[in-house]
Design an enzyme around this catalytic site. Sequence first.
Site, PDB file in Angstrom:
ATOM      1  N   TYR A 164       0.556  -1.081  -0.330  1.00  0.00           N
ATOM      2  CA  TYR A 164       0.034  -0.008  -0.097  1.00  0.00           C
ATOM      3  C   TYR A 164       0.668   1.116  -0.040  1.00  0.00           C
ATOM      4  O   TYR A 164       0.570   2.086  -0.539  1.00  0.00           O
ATOM      5  CB  TYR A 164      -1.104  -0.341   1.452  1.00  0.00           C
ATOM      6  CG  TYR A 164      -1.787  -1.076   0.960  1.00  0.00           C
ATOM      7  CD1 TYR A 164      -3.201  -1.057   0.144  1.00  0.00           C
ATOM      8  CD2 TYR A 164      -1.637  -2.571   1.345  1.00  0.00           C
ATOM      9  CE1 TYR A 164      -4.237  -1.985   0.284  1.00  0.00           C
ATOM     10  CE2 TYR A 164      -2.632  -2.948   1.317  1.00  0.00           C
ATOM     11  CZ  TYR A 164      -4.107  -2.792   0.396  1.00  0.00           C
ATOM     12  OH  TYR A 164      -4.892  -4.355   0.232  1.00  0.00           O
ATOM     13  N   GLY A 165       1.980   1.187   1.209  1.00  0.00           N
ATOM     14  CA  GLY A 165       2.967   2.397   1.411  1.00  0.00           C
ATOM     15  C   GLY A 165       3.321   2.243  -0.389  1.00  0.00           C
ATOM     16  O   GLY A 165       3.201   3.764  -0.469  1.00  0.00           O
ATOM     17  N   GLU A 209      10.191  -5.286  -5.900  1.00  0.00           N
ATOM     18  CA  GLU A 209       9.262  -6.268  -4.544  1.00  0.00           C
ATOM     19  C   GLU A 209      10.158  -7.580  -5.451  1.00  0.00           C
ATOM     20  O   GLU A 209      10.450  -8.937  -5.743  1.00  0.00           O
ATOM     21  CB  GLU A 209       8.421  -6.246  -5.740  1.00  0.00           C
ATOM     22  CG  GLU A 209       7.156  -7.613  -5.119  1.00  0.00           C
ATOM     23  CD  GLU A 209       6.857  -7.252  -3.881  1.00  0.00           C
ATOM     24  OE1 GLU A 209       6.738  -6.275  -3.431  1.00  0.00           O
ATOM     25  OE2 GLU A 209       7.570  -8.365  -3.140  1.00  0.00           O
ATOM     26  N   GLY A 236       0.065  -7.067   0.822  1.00  0.00           N
ATOM     27  CA  GLY A 236      -1.009  -7.438   1.287  1.00  0.00           C
ATOM     28  C   GLY A 236      -1.675  -7.605   0.522  1.00  0.00           C
ATOM     29  O   GLY A 236      -2.638  -8.475   0.963  1.00  0.00           O
ATOM     30  N   GLY A 281      -8.381  -9.743   2.947  1.00  0.00           N
ATOM     31  CA  GLY A 281      -9.924 -10.074   3.342  1.00  0.00           C
ATOM     32  C   GLY A 281     -10.490  -8.784   2.894  1.00  0.00           C
ATOM     33  O   GLY A 281     -11.826  -8.537   3.097  1.00  0.00           O
ATOM     34  N   MET A 330     -11.228  -5.596   3.641  1.00  0.00           N
ATOM     35  CA  MET A 330     -11.996  -4.893   5.000  1.00  0.00           C
ATOM     36  C   MET A 330     -11.209  -3.705   4.648  1.00  0.00           C
ATOM     37  O   MET A 330     -10.614  -3.184   5.241  1.00  0.00           O
ATOM     38  CB  MET A 330     -12.346  -5.305   5.681  1.00  0.00           C
ATOM     39  CG  MET A 330     -12.900  -6.143   5.766  1.00  0.00           C
ATOM     40  SD  MET A 330     -12.999  -7.645   7.907  1.00  0.00           S
ATOM     41  CE  MET A 330     -11.537  -8.273   7.292  1.00  0.00           C
ATOM     42  N   GLU A 384     -14.155  -8.428  13.675  1.00  0.00           N
ATOM     43  CA  GLU A 384     -15.331  -8.782  11.937  1.00  0.00           C
ATOM     44  C   GLU A 384     -15.342 -10.260  12.072  1.00  0.00           C
ATOM     45  O   GLU A 384     -14.877 -10.990  12.974  1.00  0.00           O
ATOM     46  CB  GLU A 384     -13.451  -8.915  11.103  1.00  0.00           C
ATOM     47  CG  GLU A 384     -12.121  -9.301  11.270  1.00  0.00           C
ATOM     48  CD  GLU A 384     -11.576  -9.547  10.218  1.00  0.00           C
ATOM     49  OE1 GLU A 384     -11.212 -10.487   9.653  1.00  0.00           O
ATOM     50  OE2 GLU A 384     -11.302  -7.770  10.399  1.00  0.00           O
ATOM     51  N   HIS A 427      -1.837  -7.954  11.358  1.00  0.00           N
ATOM     52  CA  HIS A 427      -2.032  -6.632  11.114  1.00  0.00           C
ATOM     53  C   HIS A 427      -0.643  -5.970  12.436  1.00  0.00           C
ATOM     54  O   HIS A 427      -0.865  -5.040  12.494  1.00  0.00           O
ATOM     55  CB  HIS A 427      -3.206  -6.282  11.648  1.00  0.00           C
ATOM     56  CG  HIS A 427      -4.071  -6.042  11.250  1.00  0.00           C
ATOM     57  ND1 HIS A 427      -5.661  -6.084  11.581  1.00  0.00           N
ATOM     58  CD2 HIS A 427      -4.878  -6.906   9.757  1.00  0.00           C
ATOM     59  CE1 HIS A 427      -6.351  -6.555  11.333  1.00  0.00           C
ATOM     60  NE2 HIS A 427      -5.536  -6.792   9.839  1.00  0.00           N
ATOM     61  N   GLY A 478       3.061   0.547   6.553  1.00  0.00           N
ATOM     62  CA  GLY A 478       2.636   0.537   7.558  1.00  0.00           C
ATOM     63  C   GLY A 478       3.263   0.726   8.595  1.00  0.00           C
ATOM     64  O   GLY A 478       3.230   0.788  10.046  1.00  0.00           O
ATOM     65  N   ASN A 508      -8.601  -2.693  10.381  1.00  0.00           N
ATOM     66  CA  ASN A 508      -7.999  -2.989   9.907  1.00  0.00           C
ATOM     67  C   ASN A 508      -7.477  -2.672   8.613  1.00  0.00           C
ATOM     68  O   ASN A 508      -8.103  -0.585   8.957  1.00  0.00           O
ATOM     69  CB  ASN A 508      -9.028  -4.215   8.375  1.00  0.00           C
ATOM     70  CG  ASN A 508      -9.693  -4.765   9.038  1.00  0.00           C
ATOM     71  OD1 ASN A 508     -11.065  -4.089   9.850  1.00  0.00           O
ATOM     72  ND2 ASN A 508     -10.092  -5.873   9.264  1.00  0.00           N
ATOM     73  N   PHE A 524      -5.562  -0.795   5.789  1.00  0.00           N
ATOM     74  CA  PHE A 524      -4.927  -1.205   5.035  1.00  0.00           C
ATOM     75  C   PHE A 524      -4.687   0.485   4.853  1.00  0.00           C
ATOM     76  O   PHE A 524      -4.751   1.187   3.690  1.00  0.00           O
ATOM     77  CB  PHE A 524      -4.700  -1.924   4.032  1.00  0.00           C
ATOM     78  CG  PHE A 524      -6.321  -2.492   3.463  1.00  0.00           C
ATOM     79  CD1 PHE A 524      -6.548  -1.035   2.680  1.00  0.00           C
ATOM     80  CD2 PHE A 524      -6.310  -3.503   3.747  1.00  0.00           C
ATOM     81  CE1 PHE A 524      -7.939  -1.538   2.106  1.00  0.00           C
ATOM     82  CE2 PHE A 524      -8.049  -3.688   2.318  1.00  0.00           C
ATOM     83  CZ  PHE A 524      -8.304  -2.571   1.801  1.00  0.00           C
TER      84      PHE A 524
END
Length: 503
Positions: A15-16, A35, A110, A115, A117, A356, A441, A469, A479, A481
Site C-alpha cells: 500500500y505505502g 519487489e 498484502g 480480506g 476490508m 470482524e 496486522h 505500515g 483493519n 490498510f
Amino acid sequence: PLPDYSPAVVIGTGYGAAVTALRLGEAGVPTVMLEMGQLWNEAGPDGKVFCDMLKPDRRSMWFKKRTEAPLASFLWLDIANHDIDPYAGVLDRVNYGGMSVYVGRGVGGGSLVNGAMAVQPKRSYFEEILPQVDADEMYGKYYPRANAGLGVNHIDEDWFETCKSYQFARVSRKAAQKTGLKTTFVPSVYDFDYMKQEEAGTVERSALASEVIYGNNHGKRSLDKTYLAAALGTGHVTIQTLSEVREIIQQQDGTYTLVVRESDALGNVLSTKHLSTKYLFLGAGSLGSTELLVRARDTGRLPRLSEAVGQGWGTNGNVMLGRANHVWDTTGSLEAGMPALGIDDWDNPTHPVFAEIAPVPAGLETWASLYLAITKNPERGHFAYDAASDSAKLQWTPDQGQPSIDAAKSLFDRINKANSTIYRYDLFGDTRAFENRFTYHPLGGLVLGDATDNYGRVKGYRNLYVMDGSLIPGSTGVNPFVTITALAERNIERVIAEDGVRA
Ligand code: FDA
C-alpha cells in the site's frame, strides 16, 4: 534489466509503496520499484493464477514445505494444511519465537492475500494514536483520496439480507444483537457486484470458491489493478520482481546504493546487483522496512539512525476465536471469503473490541462462527539485529498477547452467555479457544514522529523515507490498510512539494 541508477527507488509494492510510486510517477520522476515476490499474472497448469484454500499447492506460500494456515485444525484434525513444494508463493508466515506474522509476497503486497476490508478508524481513536497528524486533513482529504484510489465499495444491504453467502454473518449478527451489541457493515475492495453474480452462477467464483489468503482469481481490486496500474500508466514507473533489497549504503555524495539479490521462483540466487538512487522510499511493510533499517544501523552502514528504529511494534491487538453455533443455526456450506460485517464494541470503556465476523470457507457446514477480534493491546515489541542470521528478530513474548485475549474474552463471554453457546476448542491445533500467536496486522517499527519526522522522513538522513505500515504505532483499532494508504497519500504529497524530488 535493473539499471545502475534511478532518481527515485521504492522498496516493496504494498500500500505505502504503491501510493508513493503513483505520485512520483505523476510528478514525472523516473522511479524503480523493487519487489522480492512475483508478479501474479500468469495462469498455472490448472488455468488459474492462484490456488484456493481447500487444495493449496506451491503457489500458496512463500518457501514452505507445508502450508501454515491460520485455522490449524477442525475437530482437532490436521486437515487444513497440506505438504507443498518450496516456491515463491504469495503468502508468507514469518515465524519469530513468540509471534508469527502473515504478510503478502508479490506485486501488490498484502493486497493480494488480505480480506479486502477497507475500514477507517474512529476519528477519536486516530487522534489518540497519531496526535501529531492533523485529523481534519486526514478525514477531509486523505481518507477520501485513499478510498477512491483503492476502489472501495459497499455491499447492497438488501442482497446481504437474502443471499446464501452471508448466512454465516447473519447468524453471528443475531447472536450479537441478542447480547445488545451493534454490528456495522464494513466497506471492501472486493467487488460486491461481482460477488452477487458469483452467487447467481453467472461468473466464475472466487470469494465464493474458498479463495482468500492464497489470492483471488477474480473480484478483488488488489493494488496491481488500482494504484500500481495507475503508477505504471504514468510511464515513469517500472517494477522489478523477485528482487530483494538486502542492504542500504550511503555514498559520500549523499546518494544511496542498494544491494539487490535477484532470484528465480525456486529460490536460486541468480545475481547480486547494485542500484543507486537519490531519493529512497521504504515500502517493504512493517517487517521488511524495519529490518532494512535495523540491519543498516547495527552493521554500521547507516550509523546515524536513531534508537527509535525497530521500536513501537504491535499486533493491532489481533486475536482469533470461534463460537459453536446451535445445531439449528446453520450457516450453510457457502460462505463468502470476504467479511462484510463487524461487531463494533470499540466504545467499551474497559475492553474496546472491533470484531470482524470472519468466514470459514471450508465448503461444508461447520457449525462455527469465527471472528478476528481487533483489541486495544498496549503491549509493544521491538526488533533486535541478529548477526548470525543477518536479520532483525521480533522480540515479543507470549504474555504480551494476554491483553488481547482478556478483551476478546470479555466480549465473547457476554455473547456466549446471552445465547447459551460455548467457544470452539478444536480450531487452533490444540484445545485453546483464543489464538493470539499470529497477527495479520503488523504495525510499527519505524514509528511516525519517532524514527521519522512527522512526514516519514527518516531522522539522521536526507532523502530517505518510510511510507508503509511501519509508521503506525502498533494499533489502528480497525483493519489497517486504508489508514496506511491515506497516511502515505499525506506524506508523499508533502515530500514531493518540499523536498525537491525531481528527475
Ligand atoms: P505490505 O506488507 O502490503 O507490502 C510490503 C511488500 O514489500 C511485500 O510485497 C513484500 O514482499 C515486499 N518486501 C518486503 N521486504 C522486501 C525487501 N527487502 N526487498 C524487496 N521487497 C520487499 N488489512 C485490512 O485493512 N483489511 C483486511 O481485510 C486485511 N486482511 C488481511 C488478511 C491477511 C491474510 C493478511 C496477511 C493481511 C491482512 N490485512 C488486512 C493487513 C494488510 O494487508 C496490511 O496491513 C498491508 O498490506 C500492509 O501494507 P504495507 O504497505 O505496510 O506493506
